[in-house]
Design an enzyme around this catalytic site. Structure first.
Site, PDB file in Angstrom:
ATOM      1  N   THR A   1     -22.436  -3.988 -67.443  1.00  0.00           N
ATOM      2  CA  THR A   1     -21.291  -4.864 -67.163  1.00  0.00           C
ATOM      3  C   THR A   1     -21.616  -5.879 -66.071  1.00  0.00           C
ATOM      4  O   THR A   1     -21.405  -7.086 -66.240  1.00  0.00           O
ATOM      5  CB  THR A   1     -20.080  -4.022 -66.721  1.00  0.00           C
ATOM      6  OG1 THR A   1     -19.768  -3.099 -67.753  1.00  0.00           O
ATOM      7  CG2 THR A   1     -18.875  -4.902 -66.440  1.00  0.00           C
TER       8      THR A   1
ATOM      9  N   ARG B   1     -25.738  -0.486 -55.415  1.00  0.00           N
ATOM     10  CA  ARG B   1     -25.549   0.533 -54.381  1.00  0.00           C
ATOM     11  C   ARG B   1     -26.684   0.387 -53.375  1.00  0.00           C
ATOM     12  O   ARG B   1     -27.826   0.104 -53.761  1.00  0.00           O
ATOM     13  CB  ARG B   1     -25.577   1.955 -54.980  1.00  0.00           C
ATOM     14  CG  ARG B   1     -24.285   2.397 -55.648  1.00  0.00           C
ATOM     15  CD  ARG B   1     -23.143   2.624 -54.652  1.00  0.00           C
ATOM     16  NE  ARG B   1     -21.903   3.010 -55.326  1.00  0.00           N
ATOM     17  CZ  ARG B   1     -20.975   2.157 -55.780  1.00  0.00           C
ATOM     18  NH1 ARG B   1     -21.155   0.859 -55.647  1.00  0.00           N
ATOM     19  NH2 ARG B   1     -19.878   2.613 -56.356  1.00  0.00           N
TER      20      ARG B   1
ATOM     21  N   GLU C   1     -22.557   2.806 -45.071  1.00  0.00           N
ATOM     22  CA  GLU C   1     -21.378   1.926 -45.028  1.00  0.00           C
ATOM     23  C   GLU C   1     -20.283   2.608 -44.218  1.00  0.00           C
ATOM     24  O   GLU C   1     -20.088   3.810 -44.374  1.00  0.00           O
ATOM     25  CB  GLU C   1     -20.885   1.640 -46.450  1.00  0.00           C
ATOM     26  CG  GLU C   1     -21.892   0.846 -47.259  1.00  0.00           C
ATOM     27  CD  GLU C   1     -21.402   0.486 -48.673  1.00  0.00           C
ATOM     28  OE1 GLU C   1     -20.207   0.661 -48.968  1.00  0.00           O
ATOM     29  OE2 GLU C   1     -22.236   0.038 -49.475  1.00  0.00           O
TER      30      GLU C   1
ATOM     31  N   HIS D   1     -18.895  -4.600 -49.063  1.00  0.00           N
ATOM     32  CA  HIS D   1     -18.634  -3.894 -50.320  1.00  0.00           C
ATOM     33  C   HIS D   1     -17.273  -4.300 -50.922  1.00  0.00           C
ATOM     34  O   HIS D   1     -16.395  -3.463 -51.144  1.00  0.00           O
ATOM     35  CB  HIS D   1     -18.699  -2.364 -50.126  1.00  0.00           C
ATOM     36  CG  HIS D   1     -18.915  -1.633 -51.426  1.00  0.00           C
ATOM     37  ND1 HIS D   1     -19.484  -0.388 -51.499  1.00  0.00           N
ATOM     38  CD2 HIS D   1     -18.635  -1.970 -52.709  1.00  0.00           C
ATOM     39  CE1 HIS D   1     -19.547   0.012 -52.764  1.00  0.00           C
ATOM     40  NE2 HIS D   1     -19.029  -0.949 -53.516  1.00  0.00           N
TER      41      HIS D   1
HETATM   42  P1  NAD Z   1     -22.872  -0.189 -66.484  1.00  0.00           P
HETATM   43  O1  NAD Z   1     -22.937   1.241 -66.845  1.00  0.00           O
HETATM   44  O2  NAD Z   1     -22.067  -1.118 -67.327  1.00  0.00           O
HETATM   45  O3  NAD Z   1     -24.335  -0.808 -66.398  1.00  0.00           O
HETATM   46  C1  NAD Z   1     -25.413  -0.190 -65.753  1.00  0.00           C
HETATM   47  C2  NAD Z   1     -26.668  -0.558 -66.514  1.00  0.00           C
HETATM   48  O4  NAD Z   1     -27.813  -0.112 -65.784  1.00  0.00           O
HETATM   49  C3  NAD Z   1     -26.733   0.095 -67.891  1.00  0.00           C
HETATM   50  O5  NAD Z   1     -27.049  -0.897 -68.837  1.00  0.00           O
HETATM   51  C4  NAD Z   1     -27.848   1.112 -67.742  1.00  0.00           C
HETATM   52  O6  NAD Z   1     -28.545   1.317 -68.941  1.00  0.00           O
HETATM   53  C5  NAD Z   1     -28.712   0.432 -66.715  1.00  0.00           C
HETATM   54  N1  NAD Z   1     -29.671   1.319 -66.053  1.00  0.00           N
HETATM   55  C6  NAD Z   1     -29.498   2.557 -65.573  1.00  0.00           C
HETATM   56  N2  NAD Z   1     -30.646   3.036 -65.059  1.00  0.00           N
HETATM   57  C7  NAD Z   1     -31.569   2.061 -65.211  1.00  0.00           C
HETATM   58  C8  NAD Z   1     -32.942   1.942 -64.886  1.00  0.00           C
HETATM   59  N3  NAD Z   1     -33.605   2.956 -64.309  1.00  0.00           N
HETATM   60  N4  NAD Z   1     -33.577   0.783 -65.187  1.00  0.00           N
HETATM   61  C9  NAD Z   1     -32.912  -0.236 -65.771  1.00  0.00           C
HETATM   62  N5  NAD Z   1     -31.627  -0.174 -66.125  1.00  0.00           N
HETATM   63  C10 NAD Z   1     -30.960   0.957 -65.844  1.00  0.00           C
HETATM   64  O7  NAD Z   1     -22.355  -0.220 -64.982  1.00  0.00           O
HETATM   65  P2  NAD Z   1     -21.801  -1.513 -64.205  1.00  0.00           P
HETATM   66  O8  NAD Z   1     -20.332  -1.574 -64.352  1.00  0.00           O
HETATM   67  O9  NAD Z   1     -22.604  -2.686 -64.563  1.00  0.00           O
HETATM   68  O10 NAD Z   1     -22.093  -1.082 -62.701  1.00  0.00           O
HETATM   69  C11 NAD Z   1     -23.411  -0.849 -62.270  1.00  0.00           C
HETATM   70  C12 NAD Z   1     -23.404  -0.283 -60.857  1.00  0.00           C
HETATM   71  O11 NAD Z   1     -23.031  -1.306 -59.938  1.00  0.00           O
HETATM   72  C13 NAD Z   1     -22.377   0.823 -60.663  1.00  0.00           C
HETATM   73  O12 NAD Z   1     -22.940   2.083 -60.960  1.00  0.00           O
HETATM   74  C14 NAD Z   1     -22.017   0.690 -59.204  1.00  0.00           C
HETATM   75  O13 NAD Z   1     -22.854   1.512 -58.424  1.00  0.00           O
HETATM   76  C15 NAD Z   1     -22.286  -0.754 -58.883  1.00  0.00           C
HETATM   77  N6  NAD Z   1     -21.054  -1.552 -58.706  1.00  0.00           N
HETATM   78  C16 NAD Z   1     -20.836  -2.153 -57.501  1.00  0.00           C
HETATM   79  C17 NAD Z   1     -19.703  -2.916 -57.312  1.00  0.00           C
HETATM   80  C18 NAD Z   1     -19.433  -3.585 -55.991  1.00  0.00           C
HETATM   81  O14 NAD Z   1     -18.296  -3.634 -55.569  1.00  0.00           O
HETATM   82  N7  NAD Z   1     -20.422  -4.126 -55.326  1.00  0.00           N
HETATM   83  C19 NAD Z   1     -18.766  -3.067 -58.361  1.00  0.00           C
HETATM   84  C20 NAD Z   1     -19.032  -2.462 -59.599  1.00  0.00           C
HETATM   85  C21 NAD Z   1     -20.186  -1.710 -59.755  1.00  0.00           C
END
Ligand code: NAD
Length: 307
Positions: A144, A225, A254, A273
């Site tokens: 996402t 993260r 954090e 964050h």
């Molecule tokens: P998501 O599940 O839609 O996407 C994560 C992607 O990472 C997936 O496509 C997965 O296959 C891939 N992935 C996992 N391990 C991997 C690896 N070793 N190598 C390559 N790709 C890998 O999740 P998202 O909604 O995109 O969110 C991702 C992360 O971002 C969350 O887990 C969260 O920790 C963080 N996040 C932070 C904020 C913020 O406020 N800064 C907001 C939303 C999410």
């Protein structure tokens, strides 16, 4: 799962007033109440940002965040608790935040804001400012967040390279590398943007070697993260001009401790964050809860299930 009472845990106030979500969901068949730790144990489901042991008494926990690295998956499984997360809603918010970082670095806005605090009329050197079209961003993680970044940043003329576990193509990405080829993927990028979840595989994925492989004029962006990046290696790399700088929304500790050198670095943007904040957050997260209440009532598999 028989849902009679859903608790909105008070911890969600970190992102929005709990009462906004409570009233947004009040037309649902289950009762929806704002709860503290103790009252959460009397609910069938709890919507939360924090984890508490009391939640093990519930049937279902919904995290208003996408990242669920704080939740003890094994304990939840042992107690038969379903965990769902809020992935899918942060594409535009994070995409715009990252576009903001990139525009700030290119147009030097972070320096102008810093100078303004000092009432200092201080122009950048002639060769500091640049424009984004023709630059390349390497987006590590094509979920996402990665897709949202590709969409918004791509629309500014930046070429988008993606990194995912397999090298299969993804719409919106000009080129894809597999994670095992990360060194190759970051080598030519003007911006390396981290959007993977924190797991055993991604802990310190961006380490000294990756930073040394990056261009000297490249910026690192972490909106995933903190611990996906080796933060002390990053500080070292910026101090020794191994990379140009960084924009960081997340940190290994954090809130970022006051004594962290990151606060004082000219080419570092620190945000607390909140890269996914929006006044619509309670609606976006609430829609996932609503959808899953409906699915549970009709015995369908829940959306965004993690455990
Ligand atoms: P998501 O599940 O839609 O996407 C994560 C992607 O990472 C997936 O496509 C997965 O296959 C891939 N992935 C996992 N391990 C991997 C690896 N070793 N190598 C390559 N790709 C890998 O999740 P998202 O909604 O995109 O969110 C991702 C992360 O971002 C969350 O887990 C969260 O920790 C963080 N996040 C932070 C904020 C913020 O406020 N800064 C907001 C939303 C999410």
């Amino acid at each position: 799962v028989d849902l009679e009472r859903i608790g909105v845990h008070e911890s969600v106030e970190r992102v929005f007033p709990p009462d906004e979500l409570r009233s947004y969901l009040q037309d649902l068949p289950p009762a929806v109440d704002i709860v503290d730790d103790a009252a959460a144990a009397d609910c069938d489901a709890v919507v939360t940002i924090a984890y508490r042991e009391q939640f093990l008494a519930c049937d279902w926990i919904h995290s208003i965040q996408a990242g669920v690295d704080r939740f003890p998956f094994g304990d939840l499984e042992d107690h038969g608790v379903v965990l769902t997360n809020s992935t899918g809603i942060h594409d535009r918010t994070i995409g715009e935040t990252v576009a903001g970082y990139l525009l700030a670095f290119a147009r030097r806005l972070h320096r102008h804001v810093a100078n303004q605090q000092e009432r200092s009329w201080n122009r950048p050197a002639w060769d500091e400012a640049f424009t984004l079209p023709g630059t390349t961003a390497c987006v590590v993680g094509t979920g996402t967040l990665g897709k949202g970044v590709a969409n918004v940043v791509g629309s500014l003329g930046v070429d988008i390279v993606g990194v995912r576990r397999s090298a299969d193509p993804v719409p919106g990405f000009d080129e894809i590398y597999a994670t095992e080829d990360l060194l190759e993927a970051v080598a030519d990028a003007d911006f390396v943007i981290v959007t993977v979840p924190l797991t055993d595989d991604t802990h310190h994925l961006v380490d000294e070697t990756i930073l040394e492989t990056m261009r000297e004029d490249a910026y690192l962006v972490n909106v995933a993260r903190g611990a996906v990046v080796d933060q002390s290696a990053l500080i070292d790399a910026i101090e020794h001009n191994v990379v140009a700088g960084a924009a960081l929304d997340v940190f290994e500790t954090e809130p970022l401790p006051e004594e962290s050198p990151l606060w004082g670095m000219d080419e570092v943007i620190v945000t607390p964050h909140c890269g996914a904040f929006t006044r619509d957050y309670f609606r976006d997260a609430g829609d996932i809860v609503r959808e899953n209440v409906e699915r549970l009532e009709s015995d369908e598999a829940v959306h965004n299930r993690v455990v």
